[in-house]
Design a protein around this motif. Structure first.
Motif, PDB file in Angstrom:
ATOM      1  N   GLU A   1       0.687  -1.204   0.324  1.00  0.00           N
ATOM      2  CA  GLU A   1       0.067   0.083   0.044  1.00  0.00           C
ATOM      3  C   GLU A   1       0.788   1.296  -0.012  1.00  0.00           C
ATOM      4  N   ILE A   2       2.034   1.019   0.200  1.00  0.00           N
ATOM      5  CA  ILE A   2       2.862   2.239   0.503  1.00  0.00           C
ATOM      6  C   ILE A   2       4.036   1.901  -0.858  1.00  0.00           C
ATOM      7  N   LYS A   3       3.723   3.151  -1.547  1.00  0.00           N
ATOM      8  CA  LYS A   3       4.850   3.130  -2.815  1.00  0.00           C
ATOM      9  C   LYS A   3       6.088   4.014  -2.701  1.00  0.00           C
TER      10      LYS A   3
ATOM     11  N   GLU B   1       6.782   9.387   0.581  1.00  0.00           N
ATOM     12  CA  GLU B   1       5.998  10.354   0.823  1.00  0.00           C
ATOM     13  C   GLU B   1       4.737   9.963   1.058  1.00  0.00           C
ATOM     14  N   ASP B   2       4.170   8.768   0.646  1.00  0.00           N
ATOM     15  CA  ASP B   2       2.959   8.181   1.044  1.00  0.00           C
ATOM     16  C   ASP B   2       2.896   8.038   2.655  1.00  0.00           C
TER      17      ASP B   2
ATOM     18  N   THR C   1      -0.030  11.977  -4.687  1.00  0.00           N
ATOM     19  CA  THR C   1       0.276  11.020  -3.692  1.00  0.00           C
ATOM     20  C   THR C   1      -0.980  10.990  -2.860  1.00  0.00           C
TER      21      THR C   1
ATOM     22  N   ARG D   1      -2.698   8.240  -4.846  1.00  0.00           N
ATOM     23  CA  ARG D   1      -2.435   6.729  -4.391  1.00  0.00           C
ATOM     24  C   ARG D   1      -2.889   6.403  -3.151  1.00  0.00           C
ATOM     25  N   LEU D   2      -2.952   7.331  -2.092  1.00  0.00           N
ATOM     26  CA  LEU D   2      -3.437   6.899  -0.820  1.00  0.00           C
ATOM     27  C   LEU D   2      -5.056   6.441  -1.024  1.00  0.00           C
TER      28      LEU D   2
END
Length: 220
Positions: A81-83, A86-87, A119, A122-123
């Motif tokens: 889940e964290i690419k 910054e995520d 960003t 993505r979250l």
């Protein structure tokens, strides 16, 4: 020499050179002088060591920050889940803000709006945050962390703790607290300043804050 006498002599010499200084300033000075005698091993030698204290200090902070980003990226690499690092930073910001506008998050992270929105998207795609229309401004969107996001965030905290220990394991808690004391005022001032003056050129920002042009500065 008696230790009390030694400290009194050190204070007397410091006070003579800095008659308006406070005891707290002497304590910081004394600690700095003692640490400067330690052999800390290789640093930037042969790699462009800045000759002036402020420049050296800034390079040191920047390099440690880059080291942290390298390590935290590696630490989070198997979290699907964290690419990017910054995520994690964005998710942490939103969690502690409760619910906030998407543009505010990007600004607080000192990132451009378009990059910040990427960003946030993505979250959203990974269901770590959720959004809704701001009832006070239909053009704006509010975001907050989901239950899944909180779970992932706490796992990020655990892994970030490992990285922190890796980087700072040679420092005592007192040394770390001293570093916080020295730098937190700079962070508090410039976290707001960087946002408020983001439309200014750096020379204009400098003159606005310090009241004179950079060529008159005393510290380099």
């Amino acid at each position: 020499m008696n230790k009390t006498v030694q400290i009194v002599n050190e204070w007397g010499a410091f006070e003579a050179a800095h008659p308006n200084a406070e005891i707290e300033e002497f304590c910081r000075y004394y600690l700095t002088m003692q640490r400067s005698k330690l052999d800390l091993g290789e640093n930037f030698a042969g790699k462009g060591t800045p000759p002036m204290p402020a420049a050296y200090f800034m390079k040191l902070i920047g390099y440690i920050a880059r080291l942290f980003e390298v390590y935290i990226t590696r630490a989070l690499s198997d979290l699907p889940e964290i690419k990017q690092a910054e995520d994690f930073f964005f998710l942490n910001n939103i969690y502690h803000s409760g619910e906030c506008r998407k543009t505010e998050v990007a600004q607080q992270q000192l990132m451009g709006i378009s990059t910040g929105i990427d960003t946030l998207n993505r979250l959203l795609a990974n269901e770590l945050i959720e959004e809704r229309t701001d009832p006070s401004d239909k053009r704006a969107r509010l975001v907050k962390v989901t239950e899944k996001g909180i779970e992932i965030l706490h796992e990020c905290y655990r892994r970030a703790g490992v990285v922190n220990n890796l980087i700072f394991h040679d420092l005592s808690v007192d040394d770390i607290k001293l570093g916080i004391q020295l730098l937190r005022g700079v962070e508090a001032k410039h976290s707001a300043l960087a946002i408020d003056t983001r439309e200014l050129q750096i020379v204009e920002m400098y003159e606005k804050v310090l009241g004179h042009k950079p060529d008159q500065c005393k510290h380099q």
